[in-house]
Each structure stands twice: as structure tokens, then as C-alpha cells.
Design a protein around this motif. Structure first.
Motif, PDB file in Angstrom:
ATOM      1  N   LYS A   1       0.838  -1.207   0.000  1.00 21.99           N
ATOM      2  CA  LYS A   1       0.000   0.000   0.000  1.00 21.99           C
ATOM      3  C   LYS A   1       0.871   1.254   0.000  1.00 21.99           C
ATOM      4  CE  LYS A   1      -3.771  -2.463   0.594  1.00 21.99           C
ATOM      5  NZ  LYS A   1      -4.637  -2.726  -0.577  1.00 21.99           N
ATOM      6  N   THR A   2       0.401   2.301  -0.686  1.00 15.62           N
ATOM      7  CA  THR A   2       1.149   3.563  -0.652  1.00 15.62           C
ATOM      8  C   THR A   2       0.998   4.189   0.737  1.00 15.62           C
ATOM      9  OG1 THR A   2      -0.704   4.968  -1.316  1.00 15.62           O
ATOM     10  CG2 THR A   2       0.609   3.974  -3.095  1.00 15.62           C
ATOM     11  N   ALA A   3       1.918   5.089   1.045  1.00 13.79           N
ATOM     12  CA  ALA A   3       1.866   5.771   2.340  1.00 13.79           C
ATOM     13  C   ALA A   3       0.580   6.580   2.467  1.00 13.79           C
ATOM     14  CB  ALA A   3       3.095   6.660   2.509  1.00 13.79           C
ATOM     15  N   LEU A   4       0.144   7.179   1.377  1.00 10.62           N
ATOM     16  CA  LEU A   4      -1.097   7.955   1.415  1.00 10.62           C
ATOM     17  C   LEU A   4      -2.298   7.041   1.666  1.00 10.62           C
ATOM     18  CD1 LEU A   4      -1.995  10.914   1.150  1.00 10.62           C
ATOM     19  CD2 LEU A   4      -2.491  10.447  -1.253  1.00 10.62           C
TER      20      LEU A   4
ATOM     21  N   ALA B   1       4.122   7.200   8.148  1.00 13.79           N
ATOM     22  CA  ALA B   1       3.577   7.364   6.794  1.00 13.79           C
ATOM     23  C   ALA B   1       3.277   8.847   6.573  1.00 13.79           C
ATOM     24  CB  ALA B   1       2.315   6.524   6.597  1.00 13.79           C
ATOM     25  N   GLY B   2       2.777   9.519   7.617  1.00 12.96           N
ATOM     26  CA  GLY B   2       2.528  10.958   7.517  1.00 12.96           C
ATOM     27  C   GLY B   2       3.818  11.724   7.279  1.00 12.96           C
ATOM     28  N   GLY B   3       4.862  11.380   8.028  1.00 11.47           N
ATOM     29  CA  GLY B   3       6.150  12.039   7.835  1.00 11.47           C
ATOM     30  C   GLY B   3       6.682  11.821   6.428  1.00 11.47           C
ATOM     31  N   HIS B   4       6.498  10.607   5.918  1.00 11.32           N
ATOM     32  CA  HIS B   4       6.984  10.285   4.572  1.00 11.32           C
ATOM     33  C   HIS B   4       6.206  11.052   3.496  1.00 11.32           C
ATOM     34  CE1 HIS B   4       8.624   8.221   1.232  1.00 11.32           C
ATOM     35  NE2 HIS B   4       7.797   7.201   1.186  1.00 11.32           N
ATOM     36  N   VAL B   5       4.892  11.045   3.577  1.00 11.19           N
ATOM     37  CA  VAL B   5       4.071  11.749   2.571  1.00 11.19           C
ATOM     38  C   VAL B   5       4.338  13.256   2.631  1.00 11.19           C
ATOM     39  CG1 VAL B   5       1.703  12.405   1.938  1.00 11.19           C
ATOM     40  CG2 VAL B   5       2.229  10.021   2.499  1.00 11.19           C
ATOM     41  N   ASN B   6       4.314  13.810   3.847  1.00 14.58           N
ATOM     42  CA  ASN B   6       4.428  15.271   3.967  1.00 14.58           C
ATOM     43  C   ASN B   6       5.798  15.760   3.496  1.00 14.58           C
ATOM     44  OD1 ASN B   6       1.925  15.003   5.055  1.00 14.58           O
ATOM     45  ND2 ASN B   6       2.441  15.753   7.084  1.00 14.58           N
ATOM     46  N   HIS B   7       6.858  15.060   3.872  1.00 16.00           N
ATOM     47  CA  HIS B   7       8.179  15.517   3.426  1.00 16.00           C
ATOM     48  C   HIS B   7       8.357  15.318   1.920  1.00 16.00           C
ATOM     49  CE1 HIS B   7       8.995  15.544   7.785  1.00 16.00           C
ATOM     50  NE2 HIS B   7       9.805  16.530   7.461  1.00 16.00           N
ATOM     51  N   SER B   8       7.798  14.250   1.370  1.00 20.16           N
ATOM     52  CA  SER B   8       7.887  14.048  -0.083  1.00 20.16           C
ATOM     53  C   SER B   8       7.232  15.212  -0.814  1.00 20.16           C
ATOM     54  CB  SER B   8       7.212  12.728  -0.476  1.00 20.16           C
ATOM     55  OG  SER B   8       7.865  11.634   0.140  1.00 20.16           O
ATOM     56  N   LEU B   9       6.090  15.679  -0.278  1.00 22.03           N
ATOM     57  CA  LEU B   9       5.423  16.855  -0.860  1.00 22.03           C
ATOM     58  C   LEU B   9       6.238  18.123  -0.632  1.00 22.03           C
ATOM     59  CD1 LEU B   9       1.721  16.340   0.326  1.00 22.03           C
ATOM     60  CD2 LEU B   9       2.489  16.446  -2.057  1.00 22.03           C
TER      61      LEU B   9
ATOM     62  N   ALA C   1       1.116  30.460  14.807  1.00 21.46           N
ATOM     63  CA  ALA C   1       0.225  30.221  15.942  1.00 21.46           C
ATOM     64  C   ALA C   1       0.120  28.741  16.315  1.00 21.46           C
ATOM     65  CB  ALA C   1      -1.175  30.760  15.622  1.00 21.46           C
ATOM     66  N   LEU C   2       0.543  27.851  15.431  1.00 17.50           N
ATOM     67  CA  LEU C   2       0.406  26.422  15.714  1.00 17.50           C
ATOM     68  C   LEU C   2       1.263  26.053  16.922  1.00 17.50           C
ATOM     69  CD1 LEU C   2      -0.571  23.559  14.885  1.00 17.50           C
ATOM     70  CD2 LEU C   2       1.494  23.392  13.503  1.00 17.50           C
ATOM     71  N   PHE C   3       0.666  25.420  17.908  1.00 14.71           N
ATOM     72  CA  PHE C   3       1.403  25.028  19.111  1.00 14.71           C
ATOM     73  C   PHE C   3       2.137  23.712  18.848  1.00 14.71           C
ATOM     74  CE2 PHE C   3       1.811  22.869  23.215  1.00 14.71           C
ATOM     75  CZ  PHE C   3       2.529  23.844  23.897  1.00 14.71           C
ATOM     76  N   GLY C   4       3.441  23.717  19.097  1.00 11.50           N
ATOM     77  CA  GLY C   4       4.215  22.484  18.945  1.00 11.50           C
ATOM     78  C   GLY C   4       4.526  22.204  17.492  1.00 11.50           C
ATOM     79  N   SER C   5       4.777  20.939  17.184  1.00 10.40           N
ATOM     80  CA  SER C   5       5.241  20.531  15.863  1.00 10.40           C
ATOM     81  C   SER C   5       4.082  20.269  14.925  1.00 10.40           C
ATOM     82  CB  SER C   5       6.066  19.250  15.982  1.00 10.40           C
ATOM     83  OG  SER C   5       7.197  19.494  16.791  1.00 10.40           O
ATOM     84  N   GLY C   6       4.237  20.683  13.683  1.00 12.73           N
ATOM     85  CA  GLY C   6       3.176  20.413  12.725  1.00 12.73           C
ATOM     86  C   GLY C   6       3.461  21.061  11.390  1.00 12.73           C
TER      87      GLY C   6
ATOM     88  N   ASP D   1       0.099  14.794  10.724  1.00 10.96           N
ATOM     89  CA  ASP D   1      -1.231  14.568  10.155  1.00 10.96           C
ATOM     90  C   ASP D   1      -1.344  15.281   8.820  1.00 10.96           C
ATOM     91  OD1 ASP D   1      -1.876  12.938  12.227  1.00 10.96           O
ATOM     92  OD2 ASP D   1      -3.222  14.342  13.220  1.00 10.96           O
ATOM     93  N   HIS D   2      -2.182  14.716   7.951  1.00 13.31           N
ATOM     94  CA  HIS D   2      -2.283  15.143   6.557  1.00 13.31           C
ATOM     95  C   HIS D   2      -3.726  15.565   6.284  1.00 13.31           C
ATOM     96  CE1 HIS D   2      -2.473  14.548   2.146  1.00 13.31           C
ATOM     97  NE2 HIS D   2      -1.170  14.697   2.149  1.00 13.31           N
TER      98      HIS D   2
END
Ligand code: MN3
Length: 233
Positions: free
Chosen positions: A71-74, A95-103, A144-149, A172-173
Motif C-alpha cells: 500500500k502507498t503511504a497515502l 507514513a505521515g512524515g513520509h508523505v508530507n516531506h515528499s510533498l 500560531a500552531l502550538f508544537g510541531s506540525g 497529520d495530513h
């Protein structure tokens, strides 16, 4: 209003499908290519260590679930209810880290900056009032986002494909909220701390010169809102 249809992202896909392992994609430019806006040392660690470790941990988590290895990460992010409970958190994060960084690597370019043109420019003006107002909203949301995101320009897949600025926590995506991403910026400290230390707002404001508007426009133009808009002109 009807749903806006977009095709799959085409990022973080598996080479050859089957039981293939997820792979770290090559950067589309040199580590130093985004200097002085993004420093080479940050890029080396961000791509070669942080993103690489998400890929490694995703593969490790899936070792116990051979049926999910094709299955793909997405797909995994969209179908977390089909992932066994004991690996669900690890799959969601990695999987979120992989998809988001790839984008993210594609969202930047050494030839970036400026402003979007074409249908995306019209949509931004329509939905935010102006390009400058969009940028202010994006910077303010990221600061304004609190913490990592992450901070995103995304398209609602309902409501006629309205554009929105939104943030997600962790990795999260927006797909899990019915949103299709056009542009994203990483506001985890690892994305900026070496150069900007704790000054996230400075990082956000200094990022615009490397934004790859061609890629954002390409993603927008895969939506049928864009096609309807084109047909009107
Ligand atoms: Mn990151």
C-alpha cells in the motif's frame, strides 16, 4: 455544492508495488540549492536524517503486516482503521512524515518565489481577497500552531473546492479532513532551528522566495474546480 475531484498525489508511492519497501525519494535539487533561504546543513539533516528515519520506521512497522506492504503511504493514512491497532500510531506518524516531506521537497525550488499565475492565482484572489492576504493568513497560522506540525494551503473537496489555510499537528495530513493539499510548510523545529533558532515567524516569512508556485499550480489544475474555472474564461 458538489465534491471536487482530484487524482491521487503521486508522491510517496511504492517502487513497483507488491511487497516493495518504501524508499526515500531523492531531493529534486542540491542540498545547498535553496541557500540562503534554507541552509544546506538543515537540508542535509532534514532530508537525509529526519525524512530517512520516517521511511525506515514505516518499513519496520509494516514488517509484521505483509498485506499492508504493497500500500502507498497515502493509502495507509486514509485507511488507518485497516491498520492493526499495535502499529497504528507508528504508521500514522511515519507514513505521515513520509508523505508530507515528499510533498515538501517538491513545494520548494531554487527557481521559486514570486506569485502564482493562471487559475490558481485567480482562486487565491477569490477565496482570500488577495495574494498578500493569503500569505499573511499562512504565516499567522504557521506561527500560531502550538508544537510541531505543518501549515497548508489546501482545497476543500466539498464546498466547491474552496481554498483554505489550515494547520495539522505532528505529521497529520489534510486528506483525513477531506482536504487536498496544494502547498505546505514544515513548522517542526528541525526545519528551521539551526538557522532561525526559536524564531519561527522569521522562518515562515523568509520561506516565500523558495516556494514552487508551478508545483502548487500543477496540483490545483488537477482539480475539476480548475477545469470549470478555465472553461468560464
Ligand atoms: Mn520535517
Amino acid at each position: 455544492m458538489s465534491a471536487v475531484i482530484v487524482q491521487d498525489d503521486g508522491v510517496a508511492t511504492l517502487p513497483g508495488g507488491g511487497a516493495a519497501k518504501h524508499l526515500l525519494p531523492a531531493l529534486p535539487y542540491d542540498h545547498a540549492a535553496l541557500e540562503p533561504h534554507i541552509d544546506a546543513r538543515t537540508m542535509l539533516l532534514h532530508h537525509g536524517k529526519h525524512h530517512a528515519s520516517y521511511v525506515e520506521k514505516l518499513n519496520a512497522a509494516l514488517e509484521s503486516s505483509p498485506d499492508l506492504q504493497g500500500k502507498t503511504a497515502l493509502w495507509l493514512l486514509r485507511n488507518l482503521d485497516q491498520v492493526p491497532a499495535e502499529i497504528r500510531v507508528a504508521v500514522r506518524n511515519n507514513a505521515g512524515g513520509h508523505v508530507n516531506h515528499s510533498l515538501f521537497w517538491q513545494a520548494m525550488s531554487p527557481q521559486g518565489g514570486g506569485a502564482p499565475s493562471g487559475p490558481l492565482a485567480g482562486a487565491i484572489e477569490h477565496d482570500f481577497g488577495s495574494f498578500d492576504r493569503f500569505k499573511m493568513r499562512f504565516d499567522a497560522a504557521g506561527a500560531a500552531l502550538f508544537g510541531s506540525g505543518w501549515v497548508w494551503l489546501a482545497m476543500a473537496q466539498e464546498e466547491g473546492g474552496r481554498l483554505e489555510v489550515l494547520t495539522t499537528s505532528g505529521h497529520d495530513h489534510p486528506t483525513t479532513q477531506g482536504r487536498y493539499p496544494l502547498l505546505l510548510n514544515d513548522v517542526w523545529e528541525h526545519a528551521y532551528y539551526l538557522k532561525h533558532e526559536n524564531r519561527r515567524a522569521e522562518y515562515l516569512q523568509g520561506w516565500w522566495p523558495v516556494v514552487n508556485w508551478q508545483e502548487a499550480a500543477r496540483r490545483y489544475e488537477r482539480s475539476d474546480r480548475s477545469r470549470l474555472q478555465c472553461a468560464k474564461h
